[in-house]
Scaffold this motif. Structure first.
Motif, PDB file in Angstrom:
ATOM      1  N   LEU A  36      75.733  50.329  40.088  1.00  0.00           N
ATOM      2  CA  LEU A  36      76.499  51.580  40.020  1.00  0.00           C
ATOM      3  C   LEU A  36      76.708  52.180  41.407  1.00  0.00           C
ATOM      4  O   LEU A  36      77.793  52.683  41.721  1.00  0.00           O
ATOM      5  CB  LEU A  36      75.796  52.588  39.106  1.00  0.00           C
ATOM      6  CG  LEU A  36      75.863  52.267  37.613  1.00  0.00           C
ATOM      7  CD1 LEU A  36      75.009  53.248  36.835  1.00  0.00           C
ATOM      8  CD2 LEU A  36      77.302  52.302  37.135  1.00  0.00           C
ATOM      9  N   THR A  37      75.709  52.113  42.259  1.00  0.00           N
ATOM     10  CA  THR A  37      75.853  52.621  43.631  1.00  0.00           C
ATOM     11  C   THR A  37      76.896  51.822  44.392  1.00  0.00           C
ATOM     12  O   THR A  37      77.741  52.384  45.101  1.00  0.00           O
ATOM     13  CB  THR A  37      74.497  52.542  44.356  1.00  0.00           C
ATOM     14  OG1 THR A  37      73.523  53.257  43.602  1.00  0.00           O
ATOM     15  CG2 THR A  37      74.592  53.116  45.754  1.00  0.00           C
ATOM     16  N   GLN A  38      76.866  50.515  44.229  1.00  0.00           N
ATOM     17  CA  GLN A  38      77.836  49.662  44.899  1.00  0.00           C
ATOM     18  C   GLN A  38      79.252  49.950  44.399  1.00  0.00           C
ATOM     19  O   GLN A  38      80.187  50.068  45.194  1.00  0.00           O
ATOM     20  CB  GLN A  38      77.475  48.190  44.668  1.00  0.00           C
ATOM     21  CG  GLN A  38      78.403  47.217  45.357  1.00  0.00           C
ATOM     22  CD  GLN A  38      78.026  45.777  45.045  1.00  0.00           C
ATOM     23  OE1 GLN A  38      77.268  45.501  44.117  1.00  0.00           O
ATOM     24  NE2 GLN A  38      78.567  44.864  45.824  1.00  0.00           N
ATOM     25  N   GLN A  39      79.413  50.077  43.109  1.00  0.00           N
ATOM     26  CA  GLN A  39      80.728  50.373  42.563  1.00  0.00           C
ATOM     27  C   GLN A  39      81.222  51.744  43.006  1.00  0.00           C
ATOM     28  O   GLN A  39      82.409  51.920  43.294  1.00  0.00           O
ATOM     29  CB  GLN A  39      80.683  50.295  41.038  1.00  0.00           C
ATOM     30  CG  GLN A  39      80.478  48.896  40.508  1.00  0.00           C
ATOM     31  CD  GLN A  39      80.202  48.868  39.011  1.00  0.00           C
ATOM     32  OE1 GLN A  39      80.139  49.905  38.359  1.00  0.00           O
ATOM     33  NE2 GLN A  39      80.031  47.661  38.479  1.00  0.00           N
ATOM     34  N   SER A  40      80.328  52.705  43.103  1.00  0.00           N
ATOM     35  CA  SER A  40      80.702  54.034  43.576  1.00  0.00           C
ATOM     36  C   SER A  40      81.197  53.981  45.016  1.00  0.00           C
ATOM     37  O   SER A  40      82.204  54.609  45.369  1.00  0.00           O
ATOM     38  CB  SER A  40      79.504  54.969  43.456  1.00  0.00           C
ATOM     39  OG  SER A  40      79.783  56.202  44.076  1.00  0.00           O
ATOM     40  N   VAL A  46      88.133  53.082  48.435  1.00  0.00           N
ATOM     41  CA  VAL A  46      89.531  52.915  48.046  1.00  0.00           C
ATOM     42  C   VAL A  46      90.271  54.235  48.217  1.00  0.00           C
ATOM     43  O   VAL A  46      91.381  54.287  48.742  1.00  0.00           O
ATOM     44  CB  VAL A  46      89.630  52.411  46.586  1.00  0.00           C
ATOM     45  CG1 VAL A  46      91.048  52.527  46.059  1.00  0.00           C
ATOM     46  CG2 VAL A  46      89.154  50.978  46.482  1.00  0.00           C
ATOM     47  N   VAL A  47      89.661  55.320  47.793  1.00  0.00           N
ATOM     48  CA  VAL A  47      90.299  56.636  47.872  1.00  0.00           C
ATOM     49  C   VAL A  47      90.268  57.172  49.306  1.00  0.00           C
ATOM     50  O   VAL A  47      91.280  57.631  49.834  1.00  0.00           O
ATOM     51  CB  VAL A  47      89.599  57.628  46.911  1.00  0.00           C
ATOM     52  CG1 VAL A  47      90.151  59.022  47.085  1.00  0.00           C
ATOM     53  CG2 VAL A  47      89.746  57.165  45.475  1.00  0.00           C
ATOM     54  N   ASP A  48      89.117  57.139  49.939  1.00  0.00           N
ATOM     55  CA  ASP A  48      88.958  57.704  51.278  1.00  0.00           C
ATOM     56  C   ASP A  48      88.236  56.665  52.140  1.00  0.00           C
ATOM     57  O   ASP A  48      87.013  56.698  52.279  1.00  0.00           O
ATOM     58  CB  ASP A  48      88.144  58.998  51.192  1.00  0.00           C
ATOM     59  CG  ASP A  48      88.094  59.719  52.515  1.00  0.00           C
ATOM     60  OD1 ASP A  48      88.994  59.496  53.352  1.00  0.00           O
ATOM     61  OD2 ASP A  48      87.143  60.508  52.715  1.00  0.00           O
ATOM     62  N   PRO A  49      88.981  55.728  52.773  1.00  0.00           N
ATOM     63  CA  PRO A  49      88.327  54.650  53.520  1.00  0.00           C
ATOM     64  C   PRO A  49      87.615  55.179  54.766  1.00  0.00           C
ATOM     65  O   PRO A  49      88.019  56.165  55.375  1.00  0.00           O
ATOM     66  CB  PRO A  49      89.471  53.712  53.897  1.00  0.00           C
ATOM     67  CG  PRO A  49      90.698  54.513  53.778  1.00  0.00           C
ATOM     68  CD  PRO A  49      90.427  55.608  52.801  1.00  0.00           C
TER      69      PRO A  49
END
Length: 121
Positions: A36-40, A46-49
């Motif tokens: 879950l941490t990795q996916q977060s 993706v949103v704010d590189p």
């Protein structure tokens, strides 16, 4: 098997099973947390590189004469080891054999000329 041994055996079996199931549950939860941490992090990037990091500058710090001497020693040792690894040892062996045989020939040819024949009676 008596009452006490049966009770202790059952208690041991039950606590072992409980311990193993709790350990399995804990490891599964830790693995899920890591996922879950990795996916977060992926979704946040993706949103704010994150900005790309600059290339690190190669800086060597010299601490004094002692460090310089150690560096020179290491460089010399490294060059000597490379020289030993790249040496053709069969050619070196042949040269040593040739030099020993030439010294041997000179030593014994010289003694034949110097020592006169023994006088005959």
């Amino acid at each position: 098997m008596g009452f006490t041994m049966g009770l202790l055996g059952g208690f041991t079996l039950t606590t072992s099973l409980l311990y193993l199931s709790v350990q399995l549950h804990t490891r599964n939860r830790l693995y899920q947390s890591a996922l879950l941490t990795q996916q977060s992090l992926v979704l946040e990037n993706v949103v704010d590189p994150l900005p790309t990091p600059h290339a690190p500058v190669n800086r060597q710090i010299r601490l004094g004469a002692w460090e310089t001497a150690k560096d020179r020693w290491n460089q010399e040792l490294e060059s000597n080891v490379k020289k030993l690894q790249n040496t053709d040892w069969s050619a070196v062996g042949e040269r040593v054999e040739e030099s020993i045989s030439s010294v041997w020939r000179r030593a014994f040819q010289g003694t034949r000329d110097v020592i006169p024949d023994a006088p005959k009676k």
